[in-house]
Design a protein around this motif. Structure first.
Motif, mmCIF file in Angstrom:
data_model
loop_
_atom_site.group_PDB
_atom_site.id
_atom_site.type_symbol
_atom_site.label_atom_id
_atom_site.label_comp_id
_atom_site.label_asym_id
_atom_site.label_seq_id
_atom_site.Cartn_x
_atom_site.Cartn_y
_atom_site.Cartn_z
ATOM 1 N N ILE A 1 0.853 -1.183 0.000
ATOM 2 C CA ILE A 1 0.000 0.000 0.000
ATOM 3 C C ILE A 1 0.891 1.236 0.000
ATOM 4 N N SER A 2 0.454 2.256 -0.722
ATOM 5 C CA SER A 2 1.230 3.486 -0.773
ATOM 6 C C SER A 2 0.298 4.652 -1.038
ATOM 7 N N ARG A 3 0.763 5.829 -0.683
ATOM 8 C CA ARG A 3 0.005 7.039 -0.956
ATOM 9 C C ARG A 3 0.521 7.684 -2.242
ATOM 10 N N GLY A 4 -0.384 8.351 -2.935
ATOM 11 C CA GLY A 4 0.013 9.114 -4.093
ATOM 12 C C GLY A 4 0.548 10.478 -3.693
ATOM 13 N N ASN A 5 1.091 11.180 -4.658
ATOM 14 C CA ASN A 5 1.581 12.525 -4.395
ATOM 15 C C ASN A 5 0.447 13.501 -4.119
ATOM 16 N N ALA A 6 -0.683 13.268 -4.731
ATOM 17 C CA ALA A 6 -1.837 14.129 -4.492
ATOM 18 C C ALA A 6 -2.499 13.741 -3.172
ATOM 19 N N ARG A 7 -3.188 14.679 -2.601
ATOM 20 C CA ARG A 7 -3.866 14.427 -1.334
ATOM 21 C C ARG A 7 -4.956 13.385 -1.516
ATOM 22 N N ASN A 8 -5.057 12.480 -0.547
ATOM 23 C CA ASN A 8 -6.144 11.496 -0.502
ATOM 24 C C ASN A 8 -6.177 10.578 -1.717
ATOM 25 N N VAL A 9 -5.002 10.168 -2.151
ATOM 26 C CA VAL A 9 -4.872 9.139 -3.182
ATOM 27 C C VAL A 9 -4.077 7.988 -2.568
ATOM 28 N N VAL A 10 -4.574 6.781 -2.804
ATOM 29 C CA VAL A 10 -3.893 5.617 -2.250
ATOM 30 C C VAL A 10 -3.892 4.500 -3.282
ATOM 31 N N TYR A 11 -2.842 3.701 -3.266
ATOM 32 C CA TYR A 11 -2.688 2.595 -4.203
ATOM 33 C C TYR A 11 -2.524 1.284 -3.434
ATOM 34 N N LEU A 12 -2.852 0.207 -4.120
ATOM 35 C CA LEU A 12 -2.570 -1.121 -3.600
ATOM 36 C C LEU A 12 -1.962 -1.935 -4.741
ATOM 37 N N GLN A 13 -0.679 -2.193 -4.644
ATOM 38 C CA GLN A 13 0.005 -3.044 -5.619
ATOM 39 C C GLN A 13 -0.124 -4.485 -5.148
ATOM 40 N N MET A 14 -0.720 -5.311 -5.969
ATOM 41 C CA MET A 14 -0.966 -6.705 -5.607
ATOM 42 C C MET A 14 -0.184 -7.616 -6.536
ATOM 43 N N ASN A 15 0.762 -8.341 -5.982
ATOM 44 C CA ASN A 15 1.582 -9.268 -6.744
ATOM 45 C C ASN A 15 1.330 -10.703 -6.285
ATOM 46 N N SER A 16 1.768 -11.639 -7.092
ATOM 47 C CA SER A 16 1.612 -13.067 -6.760
ATOM 48 C C SER A 16 0.184 -13.372 -6.327
ATOM 49 N N LEU A 17 -0.756 -12.907 -7.103
ATOM 50 C CA LEU A 17 -2.166 -13.069 -6.745
ATOM 51 C C LEU A 17 -2.575 -14.534 -6.737
ATOM 52 N N LYS A 18 -3.481 -14.846 -5.818
ATOM 53 C CA LYS A 18 -3.987 -16.205 -5.640
ATOM 54 C C LYS A 18 -5.493 -16.201 -5.853
ATOM 55 N N PRO A 19 -6.073 -17.337 -6.199
ATOM 56 C CA PRO A 19 -7.530 -17.390 -6.353
ATOM 57 C C PRO A 19 -8.268 -16.920 -5.100
#
Length: 112
Positions: free
Chosen positions: A69-87
């Motif tokens: 999880i990480s925040r963006g440079n802009a206010r109130n933006v958030v990301y979720l990078q999901m790797n090695s996804l499982k069913p």
């Protein structure tokens, strides 16, 4: 009116990756905490990861080492990078801002 809008969900094969994005509008101040939750069919909504002020992050045990999880440079933006996804990661993923603001959800489907 405060709105949170998620994007980035979709269909992916096991082992693949997706990046979810969430942006809030209608609010001037920054949320202290933003998070990602998910709800699979027949199950309760559960916290996947959240991020607070500074570098504080939390991850559910079953996504540690795979999701970031990480925040963006802009206010109130958030990301979720999901790797090695499982069913078992298949669910509707929701963004949450502060204590009470939710997005509409984005579907993530992982095939085996």
């Amino acid at each position: 009116q405060v709105q949170l809008v998620e994007s980035g969900g979709g269909f992916v094969q096991a082992g693949g990756s997706l990046r979810l994005s969430c942006a809030a509008s209608g609010i001037i101040v920054a949320f202290n905490t933003m998070g990602w939750y998910r709800q699979a069919p027949g199950k309760q909504r559960e916290l996947v990861a959240d991020i607070g002020r500074g570098s504080r992050t939390y991850y559910a045990d079953d996504v540690k080492g795979r999701f970031t999880i990480s925040r963006g440079n802009a206010r109130n933006v958030v990301y979720l990078q999901m790797n090695s996804l499982k069913p078992e990661d298949t669910a509707v993923y929701y963004c949450k801002g502060g204590d009470s603001f939710w997005g509409q959800g984005t579907q993530v489907t992982v095939s085996s």
